[in-house]
Scaffold this active site. Structure first.
Site, PDB file in Angstrom:
ATOM      1  N   HIS A   1       0.757  -1.074   0.047  1.00 16.90           N
ATOM      2  CA  HIS A   1      -0.133   0.152  -0.038  1.00 16.90           C
ATOM      3  C   HIS A   1       0.838   1.413  -0.121  1.00 16.90           C
ATOM      4  O   HIS A   1       0.574   2.257  -0.932  1.00 16.90           O
ATOM      5  CB  HIS A   1      -0.947   0.167   1.041  1.00 16.90           C
ATOM      6  CG  HIS A   1      -2.172  -1.008   1.061  1.00 16.90           C
ATOM      7  ND1 HIS A   1      -3.460  -0.539   1.314  1.00 16.90           N
ATOM      8  CD2 HIS A   1      -2.060  -2.250   1.044  1.00 16.90           C
ATOM      9  CE1 HIS A   1      -4.280  -1.540   1.181  1.00 16.90           C
ATOM     10  NE2 HIS A   1      -3.199  -2.794   1.010  1.00 16.90           N
TER      11      HIS A   1
ATOM     12  N   ASP B   1      -6.522   5.660   2.908  1.00 16.72           N
ATOM     13  CA  ASP B   1      -6.501   4.187   2.468  1.00 16.72           C
ATOM     14  C   ASP B   1      -7.666   3.588   3.012  1.00 16.72           C
ATOM     15  O   ASP B   1      -8.659   4.286   3.673  1.00 16.72           O
ATOM     16  CB  ASP B   1      -5.328   3.244   2.917  1.00 16.72           C
ATOM     17  CG  ASP B   1      -4.850   2.370   1.977  1.00 16.72           C
ATOM     18  OD1 ASP B   1      -5.804   1.562   1.402  1.00 16.72           O
ATOM     19  OD2 ASP B   1      -3.656   1.779   2.074  1.00 16.72           O
TER      20      ASP B   1
END
Length: 447
Positions: free
Chosen positions: A20, A118
């Site tokens: 990520h 996120d």
């Protein structure tokens, strides 16, 4: 004349996994040409990415420490998914949640004009909303995978419109299995459901690390599901100019004669799967570079981890590397003709950028969906598995031979090259669109 300094501040906040953080970093590099960029993560993660950041003083990326509460089970040096056992993912997520007040303090102090966040921290977007800071969701995985999941929540019981992504055989069994060791599945599911519930809190734009060349219909459908504009900002990859003995070894091989084998930075093959993969590589007759990683605390040597006599039998056609190799440098080398991988989304994107066909061996989580996206795009074949999903040497060998030595491989290579050339022509245009959309949100001053 000095370049004009950015006046708008953007705070970028990824989940604590390198898969990520990496696309967040690449997006940050692009956006730092227009905006003042701040990236927030745990100290151990920030320490590991320091060398990957641009050193130009004109457009620095400012790093902000998020202080997670330590515990005997999870000391500060383990505040990352890198090398973390799956059983500790819920513990890490719990510590991440407990850092929410620290993040709120960062928001108050920095007072950014925009938050890019996120999916694993729903509290972040609510904290931003309380301060009237607009938030943009950045999807770091493929649109195909995510649209399939969102569809299953919003239209439960209705067939997904793209059946090529439906899971079959052992994957269906595995997804419905109550496997206590794979606690990360439950974690991801609960956070995903919260994200869908909170969609209205986000701005009207969603960013995704993808590109129309392989995911156009999934990107369009995700936009329908979200009722928001989905903006592809990919491919986001790190450029590599690192020198390595691995690249010197590749220089001795014929063009497209070698497969690169890697299962990402945070997945570790079981002993059984590793042995079957080794025998499949041996049976294929192909040259190979294989990067093997072991979890933290495992003191296993390469020879000990592989079938007896394997290194000697493969001889000069195989190179086994312990821990790390320059993936982008390897994939762009002319000797590479295929990529045996787990289909983590970053690996799929990097293969596309380098026009390398994929031999798909997905292992967990969203990887089987990514593999199917690559197959549907005409740039991958999936290796046949056992009924229980175990790696099988025959399936590995057959898939590698298909890609390197047979007509199917020529078709895959041709399609991969076509996509790669299209991406080169469009170079930078996705980022330009992203900057326009972000500027529009900032000018409106509200979600």
């Amino acid at each position: 004349m000095e370049p004009k300094k950015p006046t708008k501040k953007i705070l970028m906040f990824p989940w604590l996994a390198f898969g990520h953080i990496s696309p967040f970093i690449q997006l940050a590099k692009h956006l730092s040409n227009t905006f003042e960029i701040h990236l927030c993560s745990s100290p151990v993660n920030l320490q590991s990415i320091q060398s990957k950041l641009p050193r130009t003083p004109s457009n620095p990326i400012h790093l902000l420490h998020l202080n997670l509460p330590p515990s005997p089970e999870l000391p500060p040096h383990m505040h990352s998914t890198n090398g973390l056992p799956l059983r500790l993912i819920p513990t890490l997520l719990n510590a991440f949640d407990k850092a929410a007040p620290d993040f709120t303090s960062i928001l108050h102090k920095l007072n950014p004009d925009l938050l890019i966040t996120d999916m694993f921290q729903p509290w972040a977007v609510h904290s931003a909303a309380a301060l009237n800071i607009p938030a943009v969701f950045f999807l770091v995985v493929g649109a195909g995978t995510f649209s399939h999941s969102v569809h299953s929540v919003l239209h439960h019981g209705v067939d997904f419109p793209f059946p090529e992504l439906d899971l079959q055989n052992h994957w269906l069994f595995k997804r419905h299995q109550n496997d206590p060791s794979d606690s990360s599945v439950g974690v991801a599911t609960s956070r995903f459901l919260q994200l869908v519930k909170d969609l209205e809190v986000y701005s009207d734009v969603v960013l995704v690390n993808s590109f129309m060349e392989i995911e156009s219909k999934y990107i369009d459908y995700l936009s329908v599901l979200f009722k928001k504009k989905v903006v592809p900002v990919g491919p986001l990859v790190a450029l590599s100019d690192e020198k390595s003995d691995v690249l010197d070894w590749l220089d001795q091989k014929e063009p497209k004669s070698t497969v690169y084998v890697s299962f990402g930075s945070e997945y570790y093959l079981s002993n059984e799967d590793r042995a079957e993969l080794a025998m499949g590589l041996e049976m294929s007759g192909a040259n190979f570079i294989w990067v093997i990683r072991f979890g933290k605390g495992e003191s296993v040597g390469i020879r000990e981890a592989l079938p007896e006599g394997f290194i000697e039998r493969v001889g000069e056609r195989g190179l086994v590397v312990d821990g790390w190799a320059p993936q982008m440098g390897i994939l762009k080398h002319t000797s590479i003709g295929g990529f045996v991988c787990h289909c983590g989304w970053n690996s799929v994107v990097e293969a596309a950028v380098n026009a390398v066909p994929i031999i798909a061996l997905p292992m967990q989580l969203d990887q089987p969906f990514h593999g199917k996206v690559a197959v549907a795009a005409g740039v991958a074949v999936e290796a046949a598995r056992g009924v229980d999903g175990a790696v099988q040497r025959e399936g590995v060998a057959k898939a590698i031979k298909e890609v390197l030595f047979e007509k199917k491989g020529e078709e895959l290579s041709g399609k991969a090259k076509e996509i790669c050339e299209s991406l080169k022509v469009k170079d930078g245009k996705n980022i330009d669109t992203c900057v326009v959309e972000i500027s529009r949100i900032l000018e409106s001053g509200k979600n």
